[in-house]
Write a protein that holds these residues in place. Structure first.
Motif, PDB file in Angstrom:
ATOM      1  N   GLY A 205      13.407 -64.334  18.391  1.00  0.00           N
ATOM      2  CA  GLY A 205      13.937 -63.634  19.554  1.00  0.00           C
ATOM      3  C   GLY A 205      14.370 -62.210  19.255  1.00  0.00           C
ATOM      4  O   GLY A 205      15.301 -61.698  19.870  1.00  0.00           O
ATOM      5  N   ILE A 206      13.678 -61.568  18.322  1.00  0.00           N
ATOM      6  CA  ILE A 206      14.054 -60.221  17.893  1.00  0.00           C
ATOM      7  C   ILE A 206      12.872 -59.279  18.074  1.00  0.00           C
ATOM      8  O   ILE A 206      11.736 -59.608  17.712  1.00  0.00           O
ATOM      9  N   HIS A 207      13.150 -58.095  18.620  1.00  0.00           N
ATOM     10  CA  HIS A 207      12.137 -57.047  18.737  1.00  0.00           C
ATOM     11  C   HIS A 207      12.276 -56.110  17.538  1.00  0.00           C
ATOM     12  O   HIS A 207      13.397 -55.860  17.062  1.00  0.00           O
ATOM     13  N   PRO A 208      11.161 -55.580  17.003  1.00  0.00           N
ATOM     14  CA  PRO A 208      11.265 -54.685  15.834  1.00  0.00           C
ATOM     15  C   PRO A 208      12.244 -53.528  16.018  1.00  0.00           C
ATOM     16  O   PRO A 208      12.909 -53.114  15.064  1.00  0.00           O
ATOM     17  N   LYS A 209      12.342 -53.002  17.233  1.00  0.00           N
ATOM     18  CA  LYS A 209      13.240 -51.870  17.475  1.00  0.00           C
ATOM     19  C   LYS A 209      14.712 -52.258  17.318  1.00  0.00           C
ATOM     20  O   LYS A 209      15.569 -51.393  17.151  1.00  0.00           O
ATOM     21  N   LYS A 210      14.989 -53.554  17.372  1.00  0.00           N
ATOM     22  CA  LYS A 210      16.368 -54.031  17.229  1.00  0.00           C
ATOM     23  C   LYS A 210      16.727 -54.333  15.775  1.00  0.00           C
ATOM     24  O   LYS A 210      17.849 -54.739  15.479  1.00  0.00           O
ATOM     25  N   VAL A 211      15.751 -54.136  14.890  1.00  0.00           N
ATOM     26  CA  VAL A 211      15.957 -54.485  13.478  1.00  0.00           C
ATOM     27  C   VAL A 211      16.414 -53.261  12.682  1.00  0.00           C
ATOM     28  O   VAL A 211      15.784 -52.206  12.749  1.00  0.00           O
ATOM     29  N   LEU A 212      17.504 -53.425  11.959  1.00  0.00           N
ATOM     30  CA  LEU A 212      17.959 -52.370  11.054  1.00  0.00           C
ATOM     31  C   LEU A 212      17.154 -52.416   9.756  1.00  0.00           C
ATOM     32  O   LEU A 212      16.654 -51.405   9.281  1.00  0.00           O
ATOM     33  N   LEU A 213      17.005 -53.622   9.192  1.00  0.00           N
ATOM     34  CA  LEU A 213      16.244 -53.791   7.956  1.00  0.00           C
ATOM     35  C   LEU A 213      15.679 -55.201   7.912  1.00  0.00           C
ATOM     36  O   LEU A 213      16.396 -56.176   8.151  1.00  0.00           O
ATOM     37  N   ALA A 214      14.398 -55.294   7.610  1.00  0.00           N
ATOM     38  CA  ALA A 214      13.746 -56.591   7.409  1.00  0.00           C
ATOM     39  C   ALA A 214      12.955 -56.524   6.113  1.00  0.00           C
ATOM     40  O   ALA A 214      12.145 -55.609   5.922  1.00  0.00           O
TER      41      ALA A 214
END
Length: 234
Positions: A205-214
């Motif tokens: 349930g996560i969009h790449p733009k919402k990711v700080l670091l993966a």
């Protein structure tokens, strides 16, 4: 309006000199930033002085400041290249490491030769977690002024190898997303694509733009930190 026009020349000259120094320092290589030898320190001082002169005076043509900066940068790169190929020249420019402690004993003549006092030595030993000189096999004063310490074998931390324990390969994690941007070249380097990443994130349930670091570790686990301070997920 006149005051604004009077300040503008100083602003654009500062901007030009700033980028000129930035480019020159980058061209000199990472070593100039990571550690400073005597030669590096001299170059850094001269660069700062040359940059300050045209920034402070509008009466000096801007190219009068750029030319010396470029000349100094080219000269430093030239001598660095020569030192790379010629060991005696490298020793003359950058000096040689000096052994300060050998088998738990201070080498006073080496300390005097480098004008390195006991306060500096004890301080740097404490920073590296050594409080007794007797625990040190070798302490080497590097050309950058940093102290490298090799502890005695009895004082070294126990490793899995010492205990006869076999360990698997860990390696470095691969950064997949940083500040909301997908690092496509990293995905390609591990034979994955952006579609796989988006599907994996979508399952959580996560969009790449919402990711700080993966990041993806060598065990195939993906660690995600969101920009809105959500807890990390795997």
């Amino acid at each position: 309006m006149e005051s604004i026009h009077g300040v503008f020349p100083h602003i654009w000259r500062t901007i030009v000199i700033y980028f000129a120094v930035l480019v020159i320092v980058r061209l000199m290589g990472k070593r100039e930033i990571g550690q400073l030898s005597t030669l590096d320190f001299v170059v850094a001082i001269i660069l700062a002085e040359l940059a300050a002169i045209p920034m402070g005076s509008v009466n000096i043509p801007i190219w009068h400041g750029i030319v010396p900066l470029v000349t100094l940068g080219v000269l430093e790169m030239f001598f660095s290249y020569l030192a790379l190929l010629n060991r005696p020249l490298r020793k003359m420019f950058y000096g040689s490491p000096q052994i300060i402690i050998e088998n738990g004993h201070l080498l006073k003549h080496e300390m005097r030769a480098s004008r390195y006092n006991l306060d500096d030595l004890l301080s740097q030993l404490r920073e590296k977690g050594f409080y007794n000189i007797e625990d040190v096999e070798y302490a080497i004063l590097e050309t950058s002024g940093r102290l490298s310490v090799i502890p005695k074998s009895q004082k070294r931390p126990v490793t899995p190898e010492d205990l006869g324990i076999s360990t698997g390969y860990e390696g470095l994690p691969t950064v997949l997303v940083m500040d909301g941007d997908v690092i496509k070249e990293n995905l390609h380097s591990i034979n994955l694509d952006e579609n796989w990443l988006r599907e994996t994130l979508a399952e959580k349930g996560i969009h790449p733009k919402k990711v700080l670091l993966a990041t993806l570790n060598t065990r195939g686990q993906i660690l995600i930190d969101c920009q809105n301070d959500d807890h990390a997920s795997k």
